[in-house]
Structures are given as C-alpha cells and as structure tokens.
Motif scaffolding. Structure first.
Motif, PDB file in Angstrom:
ATOM      1  N   ILE A 161      -7.700  12.680  -3.467  1.00 41.94           N
ATOM      2  CA  ILE A 161      -8.365  11.610  -2.715  1.00 41.94           C
ATOM      3  C   ILE A 161      -8.007  10.247  -3.294  1.00 41.94           C
ATOM      4  CG2 ILE A 161     -10.623  10.663  -2.078  1.00 41.94           C
ATOM      5  CD1 ILE A 161     -11.700  13.498  -2.048  1.00 41.94           C
TER       6      ILE A 161
ATOM      7  N   SER B 133      -4.584   3.322  -2.554  1.00 42.02           N
ATOM      8  CA  SER B 133      -3.666   2.636  -1.640  1.00 42.02           C
ATOM      9  C   SER B 133      -4.429   1.851  -0.581  1.00 42.02           C
ATOM     10  CB  SER B 133      -2.742   3.656  -0.966  1.00 42.02           C
ATOM     11  OG  SER B 133      -2.005   4.389  -1.932  1.00 42.02           O
ATOM     12  N   LEU B 134      -5.523   2.447  -0.085  1.00 34.35           N
ATOM     13  CA  LEU B 134      -6.332   1.761   0.924  1.00 34.35           C
ATOM     14  C   LEU B 134      -7.026   0.524   0.347  1.00 34.35           C
ATOM     15  CD1 LEU B 134      -7.419   1.821   3.833  1.00 34.35           C
ATOM     16  CD2 LEU B 134      -9.288   3.268   3.020  1.00 34.35           C
TER      17      LEU B 134
ATOM     18  N   LYS C 112      -5.306   9.122  -4.491  1.00 33.36           N
ATOM     19  CA  LYS C 112      -4.017   8.615  -4.037  1.00 33.36           C
ATOM     20  C   LYS C 112      -4.168   7.819  -2.744  1.00 33.36           C
ATOM     21  CE  LYS C 112      -1.424  12.456  -6.118  1.00 33.36           C
ATOM     22  NZ  LYS C 112      -0.804  11.660  -7.181  1.00 33.36           N
ATOM     23  N   PHE C 113      -5.133   8.196  -1.905  1.00 32.74           N
ATOM     24  CA  PHE C 113      -5.352   7.482  -0.649  1.00 32.74           C
ATOM     25  C   PHE C 113      -6.282   6.284  -0.837  1.00 32.74           C
ATOM     26  CE2 PHE C 113      -4.195  11.797   0.600  1.00 32.74           C
ATOM     27  CZ  PHE C 113      -3.229  11.562   1.559  1.00 32.74           C
ATOM     28  N   THR C 114      -7.371   6.461  -1.601  1.00 30.73           N
ATOM     29  CA  THR C 114      -8.334   5.375  -1.765  1.00 30.73           C
ATOM     30  C   THR C 114      -7.730   4.195  -2.515  1.00 30.73           C
ATOM     31  OG1 THR C 114      -9.202   6.459  -3.763  1.00 30.73           O
ATOM     32  CG2 THR C 114     -10.321   6.912  -1.678  1.00 30.73           C
TER      33      THR C 114
ATOM     34  N   SER D 199       0.832  -1.209   0.000  1.00 32.15           N
ATOM     35  CA  SER D 199       0.000   0.000   0.000  1.00 32.15           C
ATOM     36  C   SER D 199       0.863   1.253   0.000  1.00 32.15           C
ATOM     37  CB  SER D 199      -0.940  -0.004   1.210  1.00 32.15           C
ATOM     38  OG  SER D 199      -1.790  -1.130   1.191  1.00 32.15           O
TER      39      SER D 199
ATOM     40  N   THR E  15     -14.838   2.357  -1.744  1.00 32.57           N
ATOM     41  CA  THR E  15     -14.214   1.992  -0.475  1.00 32.57           C
ATOM     42  C   THR E  15     -15.250   1.784   0.615  1.00 32.57           C
ATOM     43  OG1 THR E  15     -12.256   3.284  -1.106  1.00 32.57           O
ATOM     44  CG2 THR E  15     -12.497   2.697   1.222  1.00 32.57           C
TER      45      THR E  15
ATOM     46  N   PHE F 102       1.198   4.151  -2.887  1.00 33.07           N
ATOM     47  CA  PHE F 102       1.117   5.593  -2.660  1.00 33.07           C
ATOM     48  C   PHE F 102       2.353   6.307  -3.199  1.00 33.07           C
ATOM     49  CE2 PHE F 102       1.730   9.433  -0.123  1.00 33.07           C
ATOM     50  CZ  PHE F 102       0.482  10.027  -0.236  1.00 33.07           C
TER      51      PHE F 102
ATOM     52  N   GLU G 111       2.456   9.194  -5.961  1.00 33.25           N
ATOM     53  CA  GLU G 111       2.923  10.503  -5.525  1.00 33.25           C
ATOM     54  C   GLU G 111       4.151  10.965  -6.301  1.00 33.25           C
ATOM     55  OE1 GLU G 111       3.346  14.019  -3.258  1.00 33.25           O
ATOM     56  OE2 GLU G 111       1.678  12.663  -3.639  1.00 33.25           O
TER      57      GLU G 111
ATOM     58  N   LEU H 101       0.894  15.153  -4.418  1.00 31.95           N
ATOM     59  CA  LEU H 101      -0.114  15.618  -3.467  1.00 31.95           C
ATOM     60  C   LEU H 101       0.158  17.049  -3.001  1.00 31.95           C
ATOM     61  CD1 LEU H 101      -2.630  14.859  -1.842  1.00 31.95           C
ATOM     62  CD2 LEU H 101      -1.114  13.986  -0.047  1.00 31.95           C
TER      63      LEU H 101
END
Length: 633
Positions: free
Chosen positions: A375, A381-382, A377-379, A114, A443, A118, A122, A269
């Motif tokens: 957003i 990875s999550l 970039k986080f979702t 994960s 998610t 990211f 990034e 980011l």
C-alpha cells in the motif's frame, strides 16, 4: 487539444528550478534524520571513504521517494507565492486565465514525479535497501580492532578494560597494549602489558583471539584457593608471544543476513503479492495445526487393573467420569504425584501457549508488513499529487514568496502528514487497526484539505486574510474599533457649519427619544432576542446621519471642533439586538443553552456600551454646536 503555451513554460521554469533546489534540501534533512539511527555503526570504526560513500548513496536512494512530496509542497508554495507577491498571478487572472489553467503544466510535471516515485519504490528502492542491509552486515563483520579507540580505556569486552596507545587499522596491529582483567573481582585481578598485538575474530563472531608480543602478565592469587599455596600472593609471567581468547559479540545476527531477502522493503509489488499468498497459506496451516493441538488433551492415568481401565475408557467416552471420586481412591503419595504432574503439565502448557502466541504474532506481523509495504508504494506516490494541491493553492492565497512563510507552512503540513502516517503505520503493524485504514490515514486526512484549498484559491477566497479574522474576533469579543484621527492637510470646501449644527441638534433629540423608548439598561426579553426577527432601524439611521456630519466637519480648520469630532465612538448598530443577522442561527443559539447564555450576556454588554456611547455623542454634539454658534454663526 492540449497545447503548450508560453505561460505553461514560464510557470514550469519557475517551479522546476525551485523543485531542484528544495529537493536537495529536503533530501539532506531526511538523510540527517535517518543518519542518527546508524551513527553508532559509523563512528570510531575506521571505515574507508568508499564504504562511507556506499552507505550514503544507498541511504539517499531509499529516501528519495520521501523527499519528492516535501520538495513538491515547498517548491509549489514558493513558486505561486512569488507569483502572487509580484502581482504576476493577478495579471494572469486579469487576462482571463483561471488558476486551474495556470496549474495544468505543473499537474503534468507532478504526475511524472509521482510515477518516478513509484518506479523508485518498485525497482530501485528494493535493490538499494538490500544493498544497504548487506553493507551494514559487512560493517559489523569488520575486524574488531576498529571498535577499539586510541588513548582511552575500552570496556566493550566483558570482564576486561583494554587500553591501546596506537593502532594501525590497515595492518590490524595494536601498539602499547594494557589490559585489566577482573573476571573474579579485584582479589583475582590481572594486568597484562604488551608492546604490540593483533586481534582476530573467531568464525562464529562471538570471541576474539588476542595475540600479544613482548609483554608481562601480573595476576593476584586468591588466598587459600584450591591448588594454590597461601604464601603465593600473586604470579608474574614474562612472555614473548601469548594468545588470549576474549568474549566479544560483534553484534552480527545471522538472521539479519537471511532476513534481507525476506524483508518486504526489499521486494517489488509483484514479489510482495506473490509472497503474500505463500505467507497466508503458511499462516493458515500453522493456525490449523495449533487448533488441532489445542483440542487434544492428555490426562494422567493412574495404574489400574484391566477391568478398571475398561470401565474408565467407557466413562470417558460417555462423559460421566467422576474425577473427584477417582482422585479420592488414590493413596496419599499418589495424590501428591498427581498434583505435581498436573502442576508441571500446566506450566508446560502455559509455556507452549506463550511460544505459540509469540510465533503467531510474528507470522501475522510479517503478513501485515507485506500488505503495508504494498500500500505504501501507492500512498507515497499519491502524496506527491496531494502535496501539490496543498502547496500551490496556499501559495496563491497567502501570496508570500521566499523561504520564510512557505517553509513554516510546509514544515507544519509535513509534520501533520508524518504524524498521521507513522501513527497509522504503527497501529496497523501492531494489529490495533486494519492495514488499509492505518496506511490511508494520512492520505484520507490531507485529501479533503487539498480539495478545500484548491477550491478557495480558484474562487479568490480570503480564507487566510489576517485582517478578516482580526475583524471577526473583534466583533465576536465586542472589542471597540478606534476611530482614525481626522484631519486633512488640504481642504477644498469648508464645512457647512449651520447645517451641521442643525443636524447635530436633531441627532441629540433622536437620541433622547431612543433612550426613553428602548431602555438600554434593562434586561431584554430572551424570547424576542432569539426567536423574533427584526433589526434596530432607528440606531442605524442615527449612525448614518452622524457619520455624514463627521465627514463634513473633518474639513474644518478649527482644532477645538476637530478634537471633539475625534471623541465620537463608532456605533455597533446590530450587536445589541440579537447575536446574528440570520434568524435560523439565532434560533439554534437560543436552543443551545450554554451558547445562548453566552451570546445573551454579550448582547447585554453591547446594550450597556451603546447607552454610554449615546451619552458621549450627546456631550460631543453639545460642545460642537456651542462652538459653531460662538465662532461661525
């Protein structure tokens, strides 16, 4: 303290090898899907191998964060499916190791993946996207001769059809050229033949300069055209060198070049958050300016003398101006001019508002795209972690390894996520949903599913036991279970025929008494069915005693008795009394009229079936009793 155990290393090896293999598979599938969007940019353009290599390299780097979650889902599902299928997972649990303890090494690996995802989004991803877009622009700027195929007519040039027998891409030379020009229709058609030629794009990339060598020009002349005699039907020209300018749009939009650096996908980011402030400030300034322009109105003021002008200004300030009276004072010509000017002003205002609306939508869209990319970039990875907690528990539950069932389940889960994510993205991009809701939709839906599967797998749930659902559906629909064929190859003790005959006679007497008291063919009272507790203990005792006799008689060697035993039905001991065992479920079902009616009719069907089953039992009891009395007593 966290200690690395042999089990952790073993599971990590199982997962790691599968992850590497499935990652390349997922990467290949995503690249093929992505390739269809740019297939027209590659085919027939004579691109060299190094250009194609750069194209696929940048494309692969951009798609790696999307391949990570799918690879984790598939590899974790296969890994724990293999462990369950080979009973290794059972041995792990028997040793006192919980499923979450078996997960811990893979959780660490998934977290590392994960973070890697990211980092790609990034740092590496934005650079790859910018290089990819620049490569596309460079491909569009290549010499136009790569667009023209060999041996067929090419109609990509407006008003002309171009045939090339052979071309040399390295030298930029065309051989065996034939051109049909029909700018004015067939009456003014021109045919141009040349041994060879060269194409060169103009600086603005909107035209091409065609230089022809050793050729002829045939052209039909319009009859009676200006400056052309009627007795000249066509003209013929032989040339050694001739240059022609043709319209040719290479598809290069200069905004593509300038838009690469401003695209949110080419930014990290920190850059996105910095640019968002500038975008919002600029959008606010444009909005305030549009508001000021909307509150300012201009009116047509006819030619008035000084006194009337002063009076008009005062009335406008007071708000007491009577436009109808003012319009009535005008002459007919003035009234017509006023209406024409008003119509022109209204059209100009409408066009202005449409332009401002489109520009405002563009500005708002840019702001939303930057928010969505931040957003995402986080979702994305999550989603690696979420897909692990879906795949690993599912593998532990279904216990099927290989590429069969795991691939099907993985594809289904990924399709659901893909649909939700793309739907949310499009709705947020078009300002139909808020950005955070659209981007977190996939998610938010898959997270509870991951928690549910993890909980069920940790508690050894049979949520995916097909036999369980089959039995449940048979009970709900009232389908009869077939009694297995009774017959033993090895018989140790013979049946107690005398005792069995006595029990069968008693069962027959109990059935006669039961049918007289319960009247199974009558409609039962709905109040008692849904709101009164109680089970049918009498039919339960009859069923238990009957099963004891059947078990004892299954040891017989007599084929007639064995055949009669197989005719005994399996009794449903509760379905004819009430829908559910729990009182509160029956109460709720009775209050909901449609559901209550369905289960009431279902219960009535079970009552009639029980009545027929009891008659079958009485008949079988009589036949077996007579056989025992005739042969064994």
């Amino acid at each position: 303290m966290f200690r690395i155990k042999k089990l952790d290393i073993f599971i990590a090896k199982q997962f790691g090898l599968l992850f590497i293999a499935t990652f390349f598979i997922c990467q290949f599938v995503l690249m093929m899907q992505f390739l269809w969007r740019y297939v027209d940019e590659l085919i027939g353009k004579g691109l060299s191998l190094d250009v194609l290599a750069q194209f696929f390299w940048y494309m692969g780097i951009m798609l790696m964060p999307q391949a990570f979650p799918l690879a984790i889902l598939l590899s974790s599902l296969i890994a724990f499916g293999n462990l369950g299928e080979s009973s290794e997972l059972t041995a792990i649990k028997a040793a006192g190791i919980s499923l979450m303890q078996a997960f811990r090494s893979l959780i660490v690996i998934t977290l590392a993946i994960s973070l890697m995802s990211f980092y790609f989004q990034e740092v590496i991803g934005p650079k790859a996207f910018a290089s990819f877009r620049q490569l596309l622009v460079a491909m569009k700027q290549k010499n136009p001769e790569v667009e023209i195929p060999e041996g067929i007519f090419y109609d990509g040039i407006p008003g002309s059809n171009l045939y090339v027998q052979k071309k040399d891409v390295k030298k930029g030379t065309l051989y065996g050229i034939m051109i049909y020009r029909m700018n004015g229709g067939y009456e003014d058609a021109a045919v141009i033949l040349a041994d060879s030629g060269r194409l060169q794009a103009t600086e603005e990339k909107k035209h091409i300069l065609l230089t022809l060598y050793s050729g002829e020009w045939f052209e039909n002349m319009r009859q009676g055209g200006m400056g052309v005699a009627a007795n000249v039907p066509y003209r013929r020209e032989t040339f050694s060198t001739k240059q022609i300018v043709l319209d040719f749009d290479s598809g290069l939009d200069m905004s593509d070049v300038g838009g690469i650096s401003s695209d949110a996908r080419s930014k990290g980011l920190s850059k996105i958050m910095h640019d968002l402030d500038s975008i919002r400030e600029f959008n606010d300034s444009v909005g305030h300016q549009y508001f000021k322009e909307a509150t300012y109105a201009t009116f047509y003021k006819p030619q008035l003398n000084k006194d009337d002008s002063t009076k008009l200004v005062k009335e406008v300030e007071k708000g007491t101006l009577d436009f109808d009276a003012l319009y009535a004072k005008l002459s007919g010509e003035q009234k017509q001019n006023v209406m024409q000017m008003a119509s022109n002003d209204a059209k100009a205002a409408m066009n202005d508002l449409e332009f401002k609306s489109e520009y405002s939508d563009y500005l708002n869209r840019e702001e939303r795209l930057h928010q969505m990319e931040a957003i995402n970039k986080f979702t994305l990875s999550l989603s690696c972690l979420i897909f692990f907690f879906i795949g690993a528990p599912l593998g532990a539950i279904i216990r099927k390894g290989g590429l069969g069932v795991p691939v099907i389940i993985s594809v289904l889960v990924f399709i659901v996520f893909y649909i939700l994510d793309n739907t949310g993205m499009k709705m947020a991009r078009d300002d139909n949903w808020t950005v955070w809701f659209g981007k977190f939709l996939g998610t938010a839906v898959l997270s509870p599913i991951a928690i549910f599967f993890t909980y069920k797998a940790n508690n050894d749930s049979v949520v995916f036991n097909i036999d369980l659902y089959k039995s449940l559906m048979m009970r709900m629909l009232g389908l009869r279970q077939k009694r297995p064929t009774i017959g033993k190859e090895v018989i140790i003790n013979d049946p107690d025929y005398t005792q069995d005959a006595v029990m069968l006679r008693q069962i027959t007497d109990d059935i006669d008494q039961y049918t007289q008291e319960h009247r199974l063919r009558d409609w039962p009272n709905p109040i008692k069915v849904f709101f009164h507790p109680g089970d049918d203990q009498a039919i339960s005792r009859i069923s238990e005693r009957l099963e004891e006799v059947i078990e004892d008689l299954s040891n017989t060697r007599d084929k007639i008795i064995l055949n009669e035993v197989n005719t005994y039905p399996i009794l449903a001991t509760h379905a004819h009394t009430r829908p559910f065992r729990r009182k509160w479920l029956n109460v709720i079902t009775g209050l909901v009229v449609p559901a209550g009616l369905f289960f009431y009719l279902r219960m009535l069907r079970f009552r009639l079936r029980l009545y027929r089953d009891l008659k079958v039992i009485e008949k079988a009891n009589k036949a077996i009793t007579e056989r025992i009395e005739t042969k064994f007593i």
